[in-house]
Design a protein around this motif. Structure first.
Motif, short mmCIF file in Angstrom:
data_model
loop_
_atom_site.label_atom_id
_atom_site.label_comp_id
_atom_site.label_asym_id
_atom_site.label_seq_id
_atom_site.Cartn_x
_atom_site.Cartn_y
_atom_site.Cartn_z
N UNK A 229 36.22 32.01 33.21
CA UNK A 229 37.40 31.19 33.19
C UNK A 229 38.46 31.29 32.27
N UNK A 230 39.63 31.89 32.32
CA UNK A 230 40.73 32.19 31.65
C UNK A 230 41.38 31.04 31.12
N UNK A 231 41.20 30.99 29.84
CA UNK A 231 41.98 29.84 29.11
C UNK A 231 42.92 30.19 28.18
N UNK A 232 43.80 29.49 27.74
CA UNK A 232 44.97 29.91 26.72
C UNK A 232 44.45 29.72 25.05
N UNK A 233 43.30 28.99 24.96
CA UNK A 233 42.67 28.70 23.57
C UNK A 233 41.59 29.88 23.35
N UNK A 234 40.43 29.87 24.16
CA UNK A 234 39.24 30.41 24.04
C UNK A 234 39.31 32.06 24.43
N UNK A 235 39.93 32.80 23.26
CA UNK A 235 40.32 34.19 23.59
C UNK A 235 38.88 34.83 23.72
N UNK A 236 37.81 34.27 23.36
CA UNK A 236 36.36 35.08 23.93
C UNK A 236 36.19 35.12 25.30
N UNK A 237 36.82 34.11 26.01
CA UNK A 237 36.67 34.11 27.46
C UNK A 237 37.67 35.06 28.20
N UNK A 238 38.62 35.46 27.33
CA UNK A 238 39.53 36.49 27.86
C UNK A 238 38.78 37.95 27.66
N UNK A 239 38.18 37.83 26.59
CA UNK A 239 37.62 39.18 26.29
C UNK A 239 36.48 39.60 27.27
N UNK A 240 35.64 38.56 27.56
CA UNK A 240 34.59 38.51 28.41
C UNK A 240 35.13 38.82 29.66
N UNK A 241 35.95 38.28 30.13
CA UNK A 241 36.43 38.32 31.62
C UNK A 241 36.79 39.69 31.78
N UNK A 242 37.78 40.40 30.96
CA UNK A 242 38.36 41.72 31.15
C UNK A 242 37.23 42.79 30.93
N UNK A 243 36.08 42.49 30.14
CA UNK A 243 34.91 43.22 29.97
C UNK A 243 33.96 43.24 31.16
N UNK A 244 33.97 42.25 31.84
CA UNK A 244 32.92 42.02 33.00
C UNK A 244 33.75 42.70 34.16
N UNK A 245 35.10 42.57 34.24
CA UNK A 245 35.63 43.23 35.52
C UNK A 245 35.63 44.80 35.26
N UNK A 246 35.93 45.05 34.05
CA UNK A 246 35.73 46.75 33.78
C UNK A 246 34.33 47.30 34.01
N UNK A 247 33.32 46.60 33.57
CA UNK A 247 32.08 46.99 33.72
C UNK A 247 31.53 46.90 35.27
N UNK A 248 31.90 45.81 35.99
CA UNK A 248 31.38 45.36 37.19
C UNK A 248 32.54 45.75 38.31
N UNK A 249 33.48 46.83 37.96
CA UNK A 249 34.66 46.95 39.08
C UNK A 249 34.32 47.33 40.39
N UNK A 250 33.37 48.35 40.52
CA UNK A 250 33.09 48.77 41.85
C UNK A 250 32.41 47.68 42.53
N UNK A 251 31.34 46.90 42.06
CA UNK A 251 30.54 46.02 42.45
C UNK A 251 31.35 45.03 43.04
N UNK A 252 32.27 44.32 42.40
CA UNK A 252 33.35 43.20 42.65
C UNK A 252 34.00 43.74 43.85
#
Length: 455
Positions: free
Chosen positions: A118-141
């Protein structure tokens, strides 16, 4: 104390009342730190501005970094749309147990801890995890979205939504942003974790922010690399182009060309670079640079401790005078003479390594361990003032997060004493895990046992 209001003046009055009740003087509160909410950090009417009239203070470095990142995310429509896409992707898969199961099976979560966030405005670790997950699992998604789109048994609205997400994830712009934001956010998240450390000193915090700013600035010339990687990731070589009419210059505003010359038409690649890539970098650098100044002004007053051996007597005299202007009630004019002698004193113990602590911490520990506080009283005070400056207040804010987790709707009837104890146990969980509960359980069982022994 009970909340007296959300305005800056209300909070200032509550703060002064609290200090008065506990017999504290504001001028003795050296380690003041404030988050960057408008009511707290307002330049003219915020709580920080009102307190600064009485005593100097600094904003929280972690909050400053978050606000700098927030400004970068909101600086252009492309960045806003990208993170909105991440949020829609997360909602699409988590709102349905069936779709979440399809994604789980495709990603094989047993072998990887990464997942959409979940992308929130305060927890930047969530933004980092979200982009990393999409990059690593791009083809599967992509494969899961394609499967849902082609599944005739799915509802039409679901297939349509999946098709929209699939078209957006296949865009070259999305591929570029995935790689670009992943690099930026991974470094931002790592720096943010450093800035949240309870024992972080000011000079290290300034160096961390400055190094992150320089890292982001180095990406200005890397667009071609990101474009190439974006093409490989997305499998698309073309930008999404929108047809626009050619604009002519206004004759009244530009009389020399008589309105005949057309606007410069950029290529899709150059247009995306100038409108979506560079604005993010420039805004991030500008935001961090503005907030860095508040820390550099204070850090510069104590920076001479890091290179005492390299300074001449005149340099030490100038450094002492600068520090005396800021703390005239705490230090006296003998500080410069103390510094000259202190340099010779430190040279005697040059073989002692500071270890994993800062230079200022090492110097203060050296004074205390050798028992020379009476010889260098002003230096000890100056080092103590520096070491208690609050670089971050994130550790204090975590108590409110813990309170929200513990006092939920299922525990609304607990009394204050039990609530406080549970919050302390949750905050200090690392200490709690190291405790041996066997003796505690034995004592509790002995006291509560109803069976009479010895008969």
């Amino acid at each position: 104390m009970a909340n007296k209001g959300h305005g800056a003046q209300d909070m200032f009055n509550a703060l002064m009342e609290f200090l008065k009740i506990h017999g504290l003087e504001l001028e003795n509160c050296r380690g003041q730190s404030y988050d960057n909410a408008s009511a707290m950090s307002g330049k003219y009417n915020g709580l920080q501005a009102k307190v600064r009239e009485e005593q100097s203070c600094i904003p929280c470095t972690a909050h400053s970094l978050n606000l700098g990142g927030k400004n970068a995310v909101e600086c252009c429509s492309s960045a806003i749309q990208f993170f909105d896409f991440l949020e829609k992707l997360f909602v699409f898969f988590t709102i349905s147990t069936h779709r979440h199961q399809l994604l789980t099976e495709a990603l094989n979560y047993d072998d990887s801890s990464l997942t959409l966030k979940h992308v929130t405005t305060t927890r930047w670790s969530c933004k980092a995890d979200a982009t990393k997950a999409l990059k690593n699992d791009y083809q599967q998604i992509k494969d899961v979205l394609t499967k849902i789109t082609d599944d005739t048994e799915e509802k039409g609205c679901i297939r349509c939504e999946a098709d929209g997400l699939l078209r957006q994830i296949n865009q070259l712009e999305t591929g570029i942003y995935i790689i670009f934001w992943n690099d930026i956010l991974q470094r931002t998240d790592a720096t943010n974790k450093t800035l949240q450390h309870a024992k972080l000193d000011l000079n290290t915090a300034v160096a961390s922010l400055a190094s992150l700013k320089d890292y982001v600035a180095s990406k200005r010339e890397s667009f071609d690399t990101y474009e190439k990687q974006g093409k490989e990731l997305s499998g698309s070589a073309d930008y999404v182009q929108t047809k626009t009419r050619n604009k002519r210059r206004n004759v009244r505003l530009s009389p020399l060309d008589y309105g005949q010359s057309e606007e410069v038409e950029l290529s899709p690649s150059e247009k995306y670079r100038t409108q979506s890539f560079l604005p993010v970098i420039d805004q991030f650098i500008t935001s961090i640079d503005q907030r860095l100044q508040a820390y550099k002004d204070i850090s510069s007053k104590f920076s001479f401790f890091n290179h005492l051996k390299e300074l001449s007597s005149d340099d030490l005299q100038a450094a002492a005078e600068q520090l005396l202007k800021s703390y005239p009630d705490d230090l006296d004019k003998t500080l410069a003479d103390e510094l000259v002698q202190f340099v010779a004193f430190v040279n005697i113990f040059a073989d002692e390594e500071p270890g994993n602590i800062s230079t200022e911490h090492f110097l203060h520990r050296l004074i205390m361990d050798k028992g020379v506080q009476d010889t260098f009283p002003n230096i000890e005070i100056a080092l103590r003032i520096y070491l208690v400056l609050m670089v971050s207040n994130c550790s204090g804010e975590r108590s409110f997060s813990k309170l929200k987790l513990i006092e939920n709707r299922l525990r609304t009837s607990m009394k204050q004493k039990r609530l406080v104890n549970l919050v302390i146990m949750s905050i200090e969980s690392d200490i709690l895990r190291e405790l041996d509960f066997k003796d505690i359980i034995h004592d509790f069982a002995t006291r509560k046992s109803r069976k009479v022994t010895g008969l």
